[in-house]
Write a protein that holds these residues in place. Structure first.
Motif, PDB file in Angstrom:
ATOM      1  N   GLU A  13       0.983  -1.362  -0.037  1.00 25.75           N
ATOM      2  CA  GLU A  13      -0.055  -0.077   0.035  1.00 25.75           C
ATOM      3  C   GLU A  13       0.834   1.385   0.059  1.00 25.75           C
ATOM      4  O   GLU A  13       0.625   2.203  -0.671  1.00 25.75           O
ATOM      5  N   SER A  14       1.940   1.291   0.687  1.00 20.99           N
ATOM      6  CA  SER A  14       2.869   2.446   0.872  1.00 20.99           C
ATOM      7  C   SER A  14       3.476   2.626  -0.427  1.00 20.99           C
ATOM      8  O   SER A  14       3.600   3.801  -1.045  1.00 20.99           O
ATOM      9  N   LEU A  15       3.990   1.676  -1.267  1.00 24.36           N
ATOM     10  CA  LEU A  15       4.555   1.782  -2.494  1.00 24.36           C
ATOM     11  C   LEU A  15       3.624   2.328  -3.505  1.00 24.36           C
ATOM     12  O   LEU A  15       3.868   2.978  -4.350  1.00 24.36           O
ATOM     13  N   ARG A  16       2.330   2.005  -3.560  1.00 29.16           N
ATOM     14  CA  ARG A  16       1.396   2.153  -4.322  1.00 29.16           C
ATOM     15  C   ARG A  16       1.037   3.899  -4.048  1.00 29.16           C
ATOM     16  O   ARG A  16       0.841   4.536  -5.075  1.00 29.16           O
ATOM     17  N   GLU A  17       0.961   4.288  -2.867  1.00 28.77           N
ATOM     18  CA  GLU A  17       0.940   5.542  -2.626  1.00 28.77           C
ATOM     19  C   GLU A  17       1.712   6.474  -3.288  1.00 28.77           C
ATOM     20  O   GLU A  17       1.648   7.508  -3.618  1.00 28.77           O
ATOM     21  N   ARG A  18       2.922   5.695  -2.971  1.00 27.18           N
ATOM     22  CA  ARG A  18       4.223   6.880  -3.430  1.00 27.18           C
ATOM     23  C   ARG A  18       4.455   6.681  -5.138  1.00 27.18           C
ATOM     24  O   ARG A  18       4.615   7.912  -5.616  1.00 27.18           O
ATOM     25  N   LEU A  19       3.930   5.705  -5.616  1.00 24.84           N
ATOM     26  CA  LEU A  19       3.854   5.569  -6.974  1.00 24.84           C
ATOM     27  C   LEU A  19       2.798   6.677  -7.444  1.00 24.84           C
ATOM     28  O   LEU A  19       2.965   7.425  -8.486  1.00 24.84           O
ATOM     29  N   ALA A  20       1.805   6.717  -6.842  1.00 26.56           N
ATOM     30  CA  ALA A  20       0.636   7.624  -7.065  1.00 26.56           C
ATOM     31  C   ALA A  20       1.169   9.114  -7.015  1.00 26.56           C
ATOM     32  O   ALA A  20       0.882   9.602  -7.867  1.00 26.56           O
ATOM     33  N   GLN A  21       1.859   9.297  -5.869  1.00 26.25           N
ATOM     34  CA  GLN A  21       2.216  10.685  -5.506  1.00 26.25           C
ATOM     35  C   GLN A  21       3.124  11.152  -6.589  1.00 26.25           C
ATOM     36  O   GLN A  21       3.253  12.368  -7.474  1.00 26.25           O
ATOM     37  N   ARG A  22       4.031  10.359  -7.030  1.00 29.91           N
ATOM     38  CA  ARG A  22       5.010  10.488  -8.069  1.00 29.91           C
ATOM     39  C   ARG A  22       4.421  10.874  -9.476  1.00 29.91           C
ATOM     40  O   ARG A  22       4.759  11.947  -9.944  1.00 29.91           O
ATOM     41  N   ALA A  23       3.457  10.164  -9.923  1.00 26.99           N
ATOM     42  CA  ALA A  23       2.639  10.238 -10.942  1.00 26.99           C
ATOM     43  C   ALA A  23       1.934  11.699 -11.039  1.00 26.99           C
ATOM     44  O   ALA A  23       1.969  12.378 -12.148  1.00 26.99           O
ATOM     45  N   LEU A  24       1.397  11.988  -9.758  1.00 25.30           N
ATOM     46  CA  LEU A  24       0.654  13.478  -9.799  1.00 25.30           C
ATOM     47  C   LEU A  24       1.702  14.511  -9.932  1.00 25.30           C
ATOM     48  O   LEU A  24       1.590  15.477 -10.410  1.00 25.30           O
ATOM     49  N   GLU A  25       2.852  14.258  -9.254  1.00 24.65           N
ATOM     50  CA  GLU A  25       3.863  15.175  -9.293  1.00 24.65           C
ATOM     51  C   GLU A  25       4.452  15.621 -10.864  1.00 24.65           C
ATOM     52  O   GLU A  25       4.718  16.627 -11.203  1.00 24.65           O
ATOM     53  N   GLU A  26       4.404  14.305 -11.740  1.00 25.48           N
ATOM     54  CA  GLU A  26       4.925  14.532 -12.825  1.00 25.48           C
ATOM     55  C   GLU A  26       3.716  15.057 -13.751  1.00 25.48           C
ATOM     56  O   GLU A  26       4.056  15.807 -14.794  1.00 25.48           O
ATOM     57  N   MET A  27       2.450  14.960 -13.341  1.00 24.80           N
ATOM     58  CA  MET A  27       1.316  15.314 -14.360  1.00 24.80           C
ATOM     59  C   MET A  27       0.926  16.671 -14.157  1.00 24.80           C
ATOM     60  O   MET A  27       0.704  17.485 -14.883  1.00 24.80           O
TER      61      MET A  27
END
Length: 60
Positions: A13-27
């Motif tokens: 779950e933590s990894l998924r949240e970090r990936l989602a945050q990174r995707a948001l930051e890139e978008m």
């Protein structure tokens, strides 16, 4: 492979949240990220075309 001292579900779950945050930051740009952090939702921050594109990508 199990990681000693970590619950695998929590780690996943933590990894998924970090990936989602990174995707948001890139978008999103800095202003849009600030709006999200201030409590606005993604539907408020994103343009309708961006939302449609994301939904189309998810459906594939």
């Amino acid at each position: 492979m199990p990681v000693p001292g970590y619950d695998l579900d929590d780690l996943d779950e933590s990894l998924r949240e970090r990936l989602a945050q990174r995707a948001l930051e890139e978008m999103l740009d800095d202003e849009e990220l600030a709006r999200l952090e201030a409590g606005e939702g993604l539907t408020d921050v994103l343009e309708p075309e961006e939302i449609s594109r994301l939904l189309e990508t998810e459906a594939r």
